[in-house]
Design an enzyme around this catalytic site. Structure first.
Site, PDB file in Angstrom:
ATOM      1  N   ASP A  67       0.819  -1.217   0.000  1.00  0.00           N
ATOM      2  CA  ASP A  67       0.000   0.000   0.000  1.00  0.00           C
ATOM      3  C   ASP A  67       0.847   1.259   0.000  1.00  0.00           C
ATOM      4  O   ASP A  67       2.075   1.209   0.161  1.00  0.00           O
ATOM      5  CB  ASP A  67      -0.980  -0.010   1.188  1.00  0.00           C
ATOM      6  CG  ASP A  67      -0.321  -0.482   2.492  1.00  0.00           C
ATOM      7  OD1 ASP A  67       0.928  -0.467   2.579  1.00  0.00           O
ATOM      8  OD2 ASP A  67      -1.055  -0.854   3.420  1.00  0.00           O
ATOM      9  N   ASP A 136      -7.437  -2.562  14.245  1.00  0.00           N
ATOM     10  CA  ASP A 136      -8.811  -2.806  13.788  1.00  0.00           C
ATOM     11  C   ASP A 136      -8.918  -4.080  12.946  1.00  0.00           C
ATOM     12  O   ASP A 136      -9.939  -4.322  12.308  1.00  0.00           O
ATOM     13  CB  ASP A 136      -9.347  -1.587  13.006  1.00  0.00           C
ATOM     14  CG  ASP A 136      -8.568  -1.303  11.722  1.00  0.00           C
ATOM     15  OD1 ASP A 136      -7.603  -2.058  11.408  1.00  0.00           O
ATOM     16  OD2 ASP A 136      -8.905  -0.333  11.018  1.00  0.00           O
ATOM     17  N   HIS A 138      -7.169  -4.862  10.264  1.00  0.00           N
ATOM     18  CA  HIS A 138      -6.930  -4.735   8.818  1.00  0.00           C
ATOM     19  C   HIS A 138      -5.638  -5.425   8.384  1.00  0.00           C
ATOM     20  O   HIS A 138      -4.694  -5.531   9.150  1.00  0.00           O
ATOM     21  CB  HIS A 138      -6.948  -3.270   8.361  1.00  0.00           C
ATOM     22  CG  HIS A 138      -5.784  -2.427   8.796  1.00  0.00           C
ATOM     23  ND1 HIS A 138      -5.860  -1.060   8.948  1.00  0.00           N
ATOM     24  CD2 HIS A 138      -4.494  -2.736   9.105  1.00  0.00           C
ATOM     25  CE1 HIS A 138      -4.687  -0.593   9.322  1.00  0.00           C
ATOM     26  NE2 HIS A 138      -3.839  -1.579   9.429  1.00  0.00           N
ATOM     27  N   GLU A 143      -9.620  -1.815   5.418  1.00  0.00           N
ATOM     28  CA  GLU A 143     -10.263  -1.443   6.669  1.00  0.00           C
ATOM     29  C   GLU A 143     -11.541  -2.249   6.884  1.00  0.00           C
ATOM     30  O   GLU A 143     -12.054  -2.856   5.937  1.00  0.00           O
ATOM     31  CB  GLU A 143     -10.593   0.057   6.633  1.00  0.00           C
ATOM     32  CG  GLU A 143      -9.368   0.963   6.473  1.00  0.00           C
ATOM     33  CD  GLU A 143      -8.465   1.022   7.714  1.00  0.00           C
ATOM     34  OE1 GLU A 143      -8.294  -0.003   8.400  1.00  0.00           O
ATOM     35  OE2 GLU A 143      -7.928   2.110   7.990  1.00  0.00           O
TER      36      GLU A 143
HETATM   37  P1  PGA Z   1       2.376  -1.516  12.624  1.00  0.00           P
HETATM   38  O1  PGA Z   1       1.229  -1.438  11.526  1.00  0.00           O
HETATM   39  O2  PGA Z   1       3.312  -2.613  12.161  1.00  0.00           O
HETATM   40  O3  PGA Z   1       3.033  -0.184  12.601  1.00  0.00           O
HETATM   41  O4  PGA Z   1       1.724  -1.849  13.912  1.00  0.00           O
HETATM   42  C1  PGA Z   1       0.603  -2.606  11.064  1.00  0.00           C
HETATM   43  C2  PGA Z   1      -0.581  -2.268  10.192  1.00  0.00           C
HETATM   44  O5  PGA Z   1      -1.283  -1.272  10.430  1.00  0.00           O
HETATM   45  O6  PGA Z   1      -0.850  -3.044   9.258  1.00  0.00           O
END
Ligand code: PGA
Length: 263
Positions: A67, A136, A138, A143
């Site tokens: 992404d 959340d 995702h 999302e």
């Molecule tokens: P993080 O993010 O590794 O910074 O916790 C993971 C994500 O949001 O997919």
């Protein structure tokens, strides 16, 4: 799903880096799906170390990132293109043409998303997809409520994700509201997925992903349908799992089996 519970975040990084290194050594021209965020940083450090000591060659590897924020240029220090250059690409022998990160400044975002899907297909599909998970639930920026069959497209970030990611920006208002993200359907086509999570703040999302129902409200739960996924967590991220003892027993048996079947 194979569930691996490691003692520490470092052990999670080591396990994941070992798997990636094995893939690259056995399939030098493999296609890796890469993730950003704080969780995979230790894995990238270990891959760089292996490359520097001469035991890991990325010259024939192709990569696709999950992404990118819409509106950030590659030189913006919070863009995912910048993150990848800074934390992996510039430290190993990956050529610029073989790395792909969605372009958050594309003028025609819809056709850019289609081209990204085509580029993955043209490369032969993703062999090994690295994934983090949001609080959340995702994967990538899919999302809650994202279609479990979705493809690369634009997505509006939830307030929870904006709040979680604000730590990397001056303040919450500077976090982009839109991102380009591979879809859940795109991710599900990877031949193997490695989902990693560390820290207590991921415990609920990990429990729901592994032991809850498959639901678009926790897009990572779609991986229950994936034939070859390993979820690697530290004790804190695995702390809410109800069947921890069973996962540990299975993992011991798996490691024994791997040992006796390694030539
Ligand atoms: P993080 O993010 O590794 O910074 O916790 C993971 C994500 O949001 O997919």
């Amino acid at each position: 799903m194979r569930v691996v519970i490691e003692n520490s975040a470092e052990a999670v990084s080591q396990f994941v880096a070992d798997r990636i290194a094995q893939w690259v050594r056995h399939h030098p021209s493999c296609v890796l799906g890469l993730a950003t965020g704080s969780t995979p940083l230790g894995t990238y450090r270990e891959l760089i170390r292996l490359h520097r000591e001469g035991s890991l060659d990325f010259s024939a590897v192709t990569t696709f990132n999950l992404d990118e924020y819409v509106g950030l240029s590659p030189s913006h220090d919070q863009s995912y293109q910048y993150f990848m250059q800074d934390n992996l690409f510039q430290h190993v022998n990956l050529s610029a043409e073989s790395t792909h990160v969605p372009d958050g400044l594309a003028t025609d975002l819809a056709s850019h998303c289609l081209q990204y899907e085509e580029a993955i297909r043209d490369a032969g599909g993703i062999d090994l997809q690295l994934l983090g998970i949001g609080t959340d639930g995702h994967i990538a920026f899919n999302e809650p409520g994202s279609s479990l069959g979705s493809r690369t497209r634009l997505k509006s970030l939830t307030h929870e994700t904006i709040r979680d990611n604000a730590r990397f920006f001056e303040n919450e208002s500077k976090v982009p509201r839109l991102a380009i993200t591979m879809g859940v359907g795109t991710i599900m086509e990877a031949r193997q997925c490695l989902l990693l999570a560390t820290g207590e703040n991921k415990a609920e999302a990990i429990q729901a992903t592994i032991e809850g129902p498959v639901t678009a409200q926790i897009t990572a739960s779609a991986l229950q349908y994936h034939p070859n996924t390993i979820v690697v967590v530290d004790e804190a991220a695995g702390s809410r799992l109800q069947r921890k003892d069973y996962y540990r027993e299975v993992e011991l048996a798996q490691l024994e089996w791997e040992k006796s079947n390694t030539p």
